[in-house]
Design a protein around this motif. Structure first.
Motif, short mmCIF file in Angstrom:
data_model
loop_
_atom_site.label_atom_id
_atom_site.label_comp_id
_atom_site.label_asym_id
_atom_site.label_seq_id
_atom_site.Cartn_x
_atom_site.Cartn_y
_atom_site.Cartn_z
N VAL A 278 0.84 -1.20 0.00
CA VAL A 278 0.00 0.00 0.00
C VAL A 278 0.87 1.24 0.00
O VAL A 278 2.01 1.23 0.45
CB VAL A 278 -0.95 0.05 1.22
CG1 VAL A 278 -1.86 -1.16 1.27
CG2 VAL A 278 -0.19 0.20 2.52
N ARG A 279 0.29 2.30 -0.50
CA ARG A 279 0.93 3.62 -0.46
C ARG A 279 0.09 4.51 0.44
O ARG A 279 -1.10 4.71 0.21
CB ARG A 279 1.03 4.24 -1.85
CG ARG A 279 1.65 5.66 -1.82
CD ARG A 279 1.62 6.34 -3.18
NE ARG A 279 2.47 5.66 -4.15
CZ ARG A 279 2.03 4.96 -5.17
NH1 ARG A 279 0.70 4.81 -5.35
NH2 ARG A 279 2.85 4.39 -6.02
N VAL A 280 0.73 5.06 1.48
CA VAL A 280 0.05 5.97 2.40
C VAL A 280 0.50 7.39 2.08
O VAL A 280 1.70 7.66 1.99
CB VAL A 280 0.37 5.64 3.87
CG1 VAL A 280 -0.33 6.61 4.81
CG2 VAL A 280 -0.05 4.20 4.19
N SER A 281 -0.46 8.28 1.91
CA SER A 281 -0.15 9.67 1.56
C SER A 281 -0.72 10.61 2.60
O SER A 281 -1.92 10.58 2.90
CB SER A 281 -0.75 10.02 0.19
OG SER A 281 -0.23 9.18 -0.82
N GLY A 282 0.15 11.43 3.18
CA GLY A 282 -0.31 12.49 4.08
C GLY A 282 -0.78 13.66 3.26
O GLY A 282 -0.10 14.08 2.32
N LEU A 283 -1.94 14.20 3.57
CA LEU A 283 -2.52 15.28 2.76
C LEU A 283 -2.17 16.66 3.30
O LEU A 283 -1.91 17.58 2.53
CB LEU A 283 -4.04 15.11 2.69
CG LEU A 283 -4.54 13.77 2.13
CD1 LEU A 283 -6.05 13.74 2.10
CD2 LEU A 283 -3.97 13.54 0.73
N LEU A 284 -2.16 16.81 4.61
CA LEU A 284 -1.89 18.13 5.19
C LEU A 284 -0.40 18.45 5.18
O LEU A 284 0.01 19.58 4.93
CB LEU A 284 -2.42 18.18 6.63
CG LEU A 284 -3.93 17.94 6.76
CD1 LEU A 284 -4.35 18.00 8.23
CD2 LEU A 284 -4.71 18.95 5.94
N ARG A 285 0.45 17.44 5.44
CA ARG A 285 1.90 17.59 5.35
C ARG A 285 2.36 16.55 4.34
O ARG A 285 2.67 15.42 4.70
CB ARG A 285 2.57 17.37 6.71
CG ARG A 285 2.12 18.36 7.78
CD ARG A 285 2.72 18.00 9.13
NE ARG A 285 4.17 18.14 9.14
CZ ARG A 285 4.82 19.24 9.46
NH1 ARG A 285 4.14 20.32 9.80
NH2 ARG A 285 6.14 19.28 9.45
N PRO A 286 2.36 16.91 3.06
CA PRO A 286 2.56 15.93 1.98
C PRO A 286 3.81 15.07 2.16
O PRO A 286 4.92 15.57 2.31
CB PRO A 286 2.69 16.81 0.74
CG PRO A 286 1.94 18.06 1.08
CD PRO A 286 2.20 18.28 2.54
N ARG A 287 3.57 13.77 2.20
CA ARG A 287 4.64 12.79 2.22
C ARG A 287 4.04 11.43 1.92
O ARG A 287 2.97 11.10 2.44
CB ARG A 287 5.35 12.75 3.58
CG ARG A 287 6.54 11.78 3.56
CD ARG A 287 7.09 11.49 4.92
NE ARG A 287 8.02 10.35 4.87
CZ ARG A 287 8.50 9.75 5.94
NH1 ARG A 287 8.17 10.17 7.14
NH2 ARG A 287 9.32 8.72 5.82
N ASN A 288 4.71 10.66 1.08
CA ASN A 288 4.24 9.33 0.74
C ASN A 288 5.14 8.27 1.39
O ASN A 288 6.33 8.49 1.59
CB ASN A 288 4.23 9.12 -0.78
CG ASN A 288 3.25 10.05 -1.47
OD1 ASN A 288 2.28 10.48 -0.86
ND2 ASN A 288 3.49 10.35 -2.73
N ALA A 289 4.54 7.13 1.69
CA ALA A 289 5.31 6.02 2.23
C ALA A 289 4.73 4.73 1.69
O ALA A 289 3.52 4.56 1.63
CB ALA A 289 5.27 6.01 3.76
N ILE A 290 5.61 3.82 1.24
CA ILE A 290 5.19 2.50 0.79
C ILE A 290 5.35 1.53 1.94
O ILE A 290 6.44 1.38 2.49
CB ILE A 290 6.03 2.03 -0.41
CG1 ILE A 290 5.91 3.03 -1.57
CG2 ILE A 290 5.58 0.64 -0.86
CD1 ILE A 290 4.53 3.15 -2.15
N LEU A 291 4.25 0.87 2.32
CA LEU A 291 4.29 -0.09 3.42
C LEU A 291 4.47 -1.50 2.88
O LEU A 291 3.88 -1.88 1.87
CB LEU A 291 2.98 -0.04 4.22
CG LEU A 291 2.94 0.90 5.43
CD1 LEU A 291 3.10 2.34 4.98
CD2 LEU A 291 1.64 0.71 6.20
N LYS A 292 5.29 -2.25 3.60
CA LYS A 292 5.46 -3.68 3.35
C LYS A 292 4.75 -4.45 4.45
O LYS A 292 4.50 -3.90 5.53
CB LYS A 292 6.95 -4.04 3.31
CG LYS A 292 7.72 -3.33 2.19
CD LYS A 292 9.20 -3.69 2.24
CE LYS A 292 9.96 -2.97 1.14
NZ LYS A 292 11.42 -3.27 1.18
N PRO A 293 4.42 -5.72 4.21
CA PRO A 293 3.75 -6.51 5.25
C PRO A 293 4.50 -6.48 6.57
O PRO A 293 5.72 -6.63 6.60
CB PRO A 293 3.71 -7.92 4.66
CG PRO A 293 3.68 -7.69 3.18
CD PRO A 293 4.56 -6.49 2.95
#
Length: 391
Positions: A278-293
């Protein structure tokens, strides 16, 4: 073991000088006998049940290949496996709870629980249709509930809500949305129109399209906590991403199992991945992170962070358990209050009390509070629908 020896252990308990092994023994006995018989922690009750307890322990432990003997003042390393085995085979309410209190100066206090019966939550939810009509799912009969835009909505006998395309020709695109909402003390499972499965925790709201036909993405909106098993879906040969939008973040997936905790009264929004990507995206403080199991992201006012976690703990609520790993008492009681639909009032400072372990969600709240009070060195009192916590 004689009553005198047991009395000595209890005296050490009162003085706060028990070893881990001795504490495990007394906790295990108390959970099995004192709680079930609703007796106080009094030595007079111990001796009459001791032989019965050890007989049951020895019978069960023998099946697991452990050697058992009466409790004796032996070395910590040799005693612990036997006590751990004993505790594991006589645990009740799903699992034995164990607790930690960082304030070593306090001594255990008596349990003070009123007789008010507060029962656990269950399959309770409300479904709001696109036309604004509202259906109480705990009152509605099993079977077909509604038909809208070519989609049939069915309630099953085991408390699930299923959306199926009844007529491909009449399945209309558009901005028709349904909302399912669980109250405090409620939970529910829903199968979305695309085949994705969602489990909703207490006090949770999920808004979703009646149909994903002719859409480029499958987007739902979440407030509260839910576990998702996302179905892989393609339209015209193009993969349709599944997006969960909650306050301040979006989680984008193509086919995976994950949990999102996004309660308004929690400081952080937590996303835990069990399977897939999954890709988690912060909207208020933009930053993306790819999660692994095995990873969990936490979105806070200061940003987005990642860590490895015990995924079993993250989804314990879905599997009928409370599970904690050195969690603050206030956090534990927050989860208890949502599930049992109670108000919690604190009389004192409990910032130094942390709890670890697991217990079934489907037991009377008194049994949960009894165990918390026993080893958490705190008192609980129920007054109506309120739980009062005191030193």
């Amino acid at each position: 073991m004689s009553e005198t020896e047991l009395s000595k252990l209890i005296e050490k308990y009162k003085n706060g000088t028990l070893t881990e092994e001795e504490s495990a023994f007394l906790n295990a006995w108390y959970i099995k006998y004192a709680v079930e018989q609703e007796s106080s922690f009094d030595p007079a009750y111990l001796d009459q049940n001791l032989d019965l307890m050890w007989n049951a322990i020895e019978d069960n432990v023998a099946q697991h290949g452990f050697r058992t003997e009466r409790l004796k003042p032996v070395a910590k390393t040799s005693l612990w496996p036997r006590i751990a085995a004993a505790a594991s085979v006589i645990m009740v309410m799903g699992a034995a709870l164990y607790f930690f209190n960082t304030d070593k100066t306090k001594t255990p206090t008596a349990i003070n629980i009123a007789k008010t019966e507060i029962r656990p939550g269950g399959n309770r939810a409300f479904l709001t249709l696109a036309d604004g009509s509202k259906i109480s799912l705990n009152d509605a009969a099993n079977g077909q509930l509604a038909n809208q835009a070519g989609i049939t909505i069915t309630k099953t006998k085991n408390g699930q809500l299923i959306y199926t395309i009844a007529d491909q020709q009449s399945a209309k695109p558009g901005n028709l949305y349904n909302t399912i909402e669980t109250p405090r003390g409620g939970q529910y499972q829903i199968n979305l129109p695309d085949g994705s499965k969602v489990w909703l925790n207490a006090e949770t709201k999920l808004k979703f399209p009646v149909t994903f036909a002719n859409k480029k993405e499958r987007k739902v909106e979440l407030r509260g906590e839910a576990y998702f098993e996302v179905a892989k879906l393609k339209t015209e040969g193009i993969k349709m991403p599944f997006i969960v939008a909650s306050t301040g973040q979006e989680v984008e997936v193509l086919g995976t199992h994950f949990n999102v905790n996004a309660y308004p009264d929690e400081q952080d929004t937590k996303t835990t991945l069990l399977e897939g990507l999954v890709r988690v995206s912060g909207l208020l403080r933009p930053r993306n992170a790819i999660l692994k199991p095995g990873q969990q992201s936490s979105l806070s006012p200061t940003g987005l962070s990642l860590k490895n976690v015990d995924t079993e703990q993250a989804v314990a609520w879905k599997n009928g358990q409370f599970m904690f790993s050195n969690e603050p008492l206030t956090q534990v009681m927050k989860e208890v209050s949502r599930w049992y639909n109670v108000e919690v009032e604190y009389k004192g400072d409990f910032s130094n009390v942390v709890i670890g372990g697991s217990v079934s969600k489907f037991t009377n709240i008194k049994e949960v509070l009894d165990v918390l009070a026993l080893a958490g060195k705190i008192n609980f009192k129920t007054v109506g629908n309120k739980v009062i916590v005191s030193p």
